[in-house]
Design a protein around this motif. Structure first.
Motif, PDB file in Angstrom:
ATOM      1  N   PHE A  62       0.853  -1.187   0.000  1.00  0.00           N
ATOM      2  CA  PHE A  62       0.000   0.000   0.000  1.00  0.00           C
ATOM      3  C   PHE A  62       0.891   1.240   0.000  1.00  0.00           C
ATOM      4  O   PHE A  62       1.899   1.290   0.717  1.00  0.00           O
ATOM      5  CB  PHE A  62      -0.917   0.025   1.224  1.00  0.00           C
ATOM      6  N   THR A  63       0.466   2.238  -0.764  1.00  0.00           N
ATOM      7  CA  THR A  63       1.235   3.478  -0.826  1.00  0.00           C
ATOM      8  C   THR A  63       0.292   4.653  -1.075  1.00  0.00           C
ATOM      9  O   THR A  63      -0.812   4.471  -1.607  1.00  0.00           O
ATOM     10  CB  THR A  63       2.288   3.424  -1.951  1.00  0.00           C
ATOM     11  N   PHE A  64       0.729   5.856  -0.664  1.00  0.00           N
ATOM     12  CA  PHE A  64      -0.060   7.053  -0.922  1.00  0.00           C
ATOM     13  C   PHE A  64       0.859   8.208  -1.317  1.00  0.00           C
ATOM     14  O   PHE A  64       2.051   8.215  -0.979  1.00  0.00           O
ATOM     15  CB  PHE A  64      -0.911   7.453   0.296  1.00  0.00           C
TER      16      PHE A  64
ATOM     17  N   ILE B  85      -1.305   5.596   7.768  1.00  0.00           N
ATOM     18  CA  ILE B  85      -1.776   4.343   7.183  1.00  0.00           C
ATOM     19  C   ILE B  85      -2.258   3.486   8.346  1.00  0.00           C
ATOM     20  O   ILE B  85      -1.485   3.167   9.257  1.00  0.00           O
ATOM     21  CB  ILE B  85      -0.661   3.621   6.411  1.00  0.00           C
ATOM     22  N   ALA B  86      -3.538   3.128   8.330  1.00  0.00           N
ATOM     23  CA  ALA B  86      -4.143   2.368   9.421  1.00  0.00           C
ATOM     24  C   ALA B  86      -4.669   1.047   8.882  1.00  0.00           C
ATOM     25  O   ALA B  86      -5.082   0.949   7.724  1.00  0.00           O
ATOM     26  CB  ALA B  86      -5.269   3.167  10.074  1.00  0.00           C
ATOM     27  N   SER B  87      -4.680   0.013   9.746  1.00  0.00           N
ATOM     28  CA  SER B  87      -5.156  -1.303   9.327  1.00  0.00           C
ATOM     29  C   SER B  87      -5.449  -2.163  10.546  1.00  0.00           C
ATOM     30  O   SER B  87      -4.846  -1.981  11.618  1.00  0.00           O
ATOM     31  CB  SER B  87      -4.111  -1.999   8.446  1.00  0.00           C
ATOM     32  N   ASP B  88      -6.376  -3.123  10.365  1.00  0.00           N
ATOM     33  CA  ASP B  88      -6.614  -4.123  11.411  1.00  0.00           C
ATOM     34  C   ASP B  88      -5.371  -4.974  11.638  1.00  0.00           C
ATOM     35  O   ASP B  88      -5.211  -5.577  12.710  1.00  0.00           O
ATOM     36  CB  ASP B  88      -7.785  -5.038  11.008  1.00  0.00           C
TER      37      ASP B  88
ATOM     38  N   LEU C  94      -2.286  -3.900  11.720  1.00  0.00           N
ATOM     39  CA  LEU C  94      -1.201  -3.134  12.334  1.00  0.00           C
ATOM     40  C   LEU C  94      -1.462  -2.933  13.825  1.00  0.00           C
ATOM     41  O   LEU C  94      -2.589  -2.589  14.210  1.00  0.00           O
ATOM     42  CB  LEU C  94      -1.055  -1.764  11.673  1.00  0.00           C
ATOM     43  N   PRO C  95      -0.432  -3.096  14.672  1.00  0.00           N
ATOM     44  CA  PRO C  95      -0.618  -2.818  16.101  1.00  0.00           C
ATOM     45  C   PRO C  95      -0.773  -1.332  16.389  1.00  0.00           C
ATOM     46  O   PRO C  95      -1.311  -0.939  17.418  1.00  0.00           O
ATOM     47  CB  PRO C  95       0.659  -3.377  16.735  1.00  0.00           C
ATOM     48  N   THR C  96      -0.289  -0.489  15.492  1.00  0.00           N
ATOM     49  CA  THR C  96      -0.406   0.959  15.649  1.00  0.00           C
ATOM     50  C   THR C  96      -0.430   1.599  14.266  1.00  0.00           C
ATOM     51  O   THR C  96      -0.031   0.983  13.268  1.00  0.00           O
ATOM     52  CB  THR C  96       0.785   1.537  16.452  1.00  0.00           C
ATOM     53  N   LYS C  97      -0.917   2.816  14.195  1.00  0.00           N
ATOM     54  CA  LYS C  97      -0.987   3.515  12.916  1.00  0.00           C
ATOM     55  C   LYS C  97       0.402   4.034  12.524  1.00  0.00           C
ATOM     56  O   LYS C  97       1.211   4.386  13.374  1.00  0.00           O
ATOM     57  CB  LYS C  97      -1.971   4.672  13.011  1.00  0.00           C
ATOM     58  N   LEU C  98       0.645   4.070  11.213  1.00  0.00           N
ATOM     59  CA  LEU C  98       1.923   4.552  10.692  1.00  0.00           C
ATOM     60  C   LEU C  98       1.748   5.991  10.212  1.00  0.00           C
ATOM     61  O   LEU C  98       1.025   6.246   9.246  1.00  0.00           O
ATOM     62  CB  LEU C  98       2.401   3.668   9.536  1.00  0.00           C
ATOM     63  N   GLY C  99       2.400   6.945  10.906  1.00  0.00           N
ATOM     64  CA  GLY C  99       2.235   8.366  10.595  1.00  0.00           C
ATOM     65  C   GLY C  99       3.334   8.907   9.708  1.00  0.00           C
ATOM     66  O   GLY C  99       4.504   8.525   9.836  1.00  0.00           O
ATOM     67  N   PHE C 100       2.953   9.818   8.805  1.00  0.00           N
ATOM     68  CA  PHE C 100       3.903  10.451   7.888  1.00  0.00           C
ATOM     69  C   PHE C 100       3.628  11.956   7.866  1.00  0.00           C
ATOM     70  O   PHE C 100       2.495  12.385   7.644  1.00  0.00           O
ATOM     71  CB  PHE C 100       3.754   9.891   6.468  1.00  0.00           C
ATOM     72  N   CYS C 101       4.696  12.760   8.105  1.00  0.00           N
ATOM     73  CA  CYS C 101       4.595  14.227   8.069  1.00  0.00           C
ATOM     74  C   CYS C 101       5.857  14.788   7.427  1.00  0.00           C
ATOM     75  O   CYS C 101       6.947  14.235   7.591  1.00  0.00           O
ATOM     76  CB  CYS C 101       4.474  14.808   9.486  1.00  0.00           C
TER      77      CYS C 101
ATOM     78  N   TRP D  41      -6.824   1.600   5.475  1.00  0.00           N
ATOM     79  CA  TRP D  41      -7.352   2.915   5.093  1.00  0.00           C
ATOM     80  C   TRP D  41      -6.362   4.012   5.463  1.00  0.00           C
ATOM     81  O   TRP D  41      -5.348   3.757   6.141  1.00  0.00           O
ATOM     82  CB  TRP D  41      -8.705   3.159   5.758  1.00  0.00           C
ATOM     83  N   LEU D  42      -6.659   5.239   5.031  1.00  0.00           N
ATOM     84  CA  LEU D  42      -5.857   6.420   5.362  1.00  0.00           C
ATOM     85  C   LEU D  42      -6.643   7.336   6.282  1.00  0.00           C
ATOM     86  O   LEU D  42      -7.867   7.453   6.164  1.00  0.00           O
ATOM     87  CB  LEU D  42      -5.486   7.213   4.097  1.00  0.00           C
ATOM     88  N   GLU D  43      -5.927   8.024   7.201  1.00  0.00           N
ATOM     89  CA  GLU D  43      -6.508   9.035   8.083  1.00  0.00           C
ATOM     90  C   GLU D  43      -5.611  10.266   8.099  1.00  0.00           C
ATOM     91  O   GLU D  43      -4.390  10.153   8.009  1.00  0.00           O
ATOM     92  CB  GLU D  43      -6.647   8.527   9.516  1.00  0.00           C
ATOM     93  N   SER D  44      -6.210  11.434   8.250  1.00  0.00           N
ATOM     94  CA  SER D  44      -5.468  12.657   8.512  1.00  0.00           C
ATOM     95  C   SER D  44      -5.338  12.845  10.027  1.00  0.00           C
ATOM     96  O   SER D  44      -6.250  12.467  10.779  1.00  0.00           O
ATOM     97  CB  SER D  44      -6.180  13.864   7.893  1.00  0.00           C
TER      98      SER D  44
END
Length: 255
Positions: free
Chosen positions: A171-173, A185-188, A190-197, A222-225
């Motif tokens: 998966f990529t964005f 990047i969030a997913s069932d 994943l133990p935690t969400k992967l943040g990118f800034c 899915w993706l979250e802001s």
């Protein structure tokens, strides 16, 4: 008369020539020591002496080459010097010899026979968010344009990909905006969400991120802001923005 005068002169000269005797009372006064003279100039260098004889050893003469070869006692270790400038990059060396053949990989997964089974075994999507509003914090991002949705595993309305084929996915964005945006990047799976800034204020902001996940059936991605250092003016920005979300199956697994 003239004869007498000449005789008188001779008698006077004779008296002057006679030795004069003087007693101790007629001794003169001792003189004083003279003043010390100024130092003289340095003399000229002497002539170079002759070369000396060769040093002797117990078993005979020693030549100059032998003396230079003698090793003295080791001195104490000096302080480490400053690091010198980086040297120039050397020329590329010759190619090495080919390595040995690697081990055989595991057997591949049977993807089925025929075009119909091949179509049903794949999973891939590419969707695009084109709204100019800033994506709401901590909310799943939804999309207005679907570029690819092979086998319909991505729901553009909910903004979620649902795994229908157990396997390993990529998966990529990519996002573009005039202000900074932070995405998870969030997913069932994943133990935690992967943040990118990535902050680059007052210019076009491009952000990218990606992950490889092993999913089982019904797990979602899915993706979250999310808020990090964005200002209120940034979160209220309505200029052009784009977020592209992609994903595809690399290979199936037994799960």
């Amino acid at each position: 008369m003239g004869g007498y005068y000449g005789l008188f002169v001779l008698v006077g000269v004779a008296l002057l020539l006679m030795p004069v005797q003087c007693d101790v009372n007629c001794r003169g006064t001792d003189g004083h020591a003279g003043v010390k003279g100024a130092p003289g100039r340095d003399g000229l260098d002497g002539a170079k002496g002759e070369k000396g004889d060769t040093a002797l050893r117990a078993d005979g003469p020693v030549d100059a080459a032998f003396l230079l070869g003698l090793r003295g006692e080791a001195g104490s270790r000096g302080l480490q010097g400053d690091m010198g400038p980086k040297g120039y990059r050397g020329d590329l060396g010759a190619a090495g010899h080919p390595g040995t053949t690697g081990r055989h990989g595991p057997d591949g997964v049977n993807m089925g026979d025929g075009d119909q089974n091949l179509q049903q075994s794949g999973s891939a999507f590419s969707v695009m968010r084109t709204e100019t509003s800033y994506p709401s914090f901590n909310q799943i991002i939804t999309y207005q344009t679907t570029v690819v949705n092979h086998n319909g595993h991505f729901d553009a309305v909910t903004g979620q990909f649902t795994c229908n084929i157990a396997g390993v996915y990529y998966f990529t964005f990519h996002s573009f905006a005039k202000v900074s945006i932070c995405l998870n990047i969030a997913s069932d799976a994943l133990p935690t969400k992967l943040g990118f800034c990535d902050y680059n204020r007052n210019s076009d902001q491009v952000l990218s991120g990606g992950v490889v996940l092993e999913l089982v059936v019904n797990e979602k991605v899915w993706l979250e802001s999310f808020r990090d250092q964005q200002t209120n003016s940034e979160s209220n920005d309505n200029r052009e923005k784009q977020i592209i979300f992609n994903g595809f199956l690399l290979f199936k697994t037994a799960g």
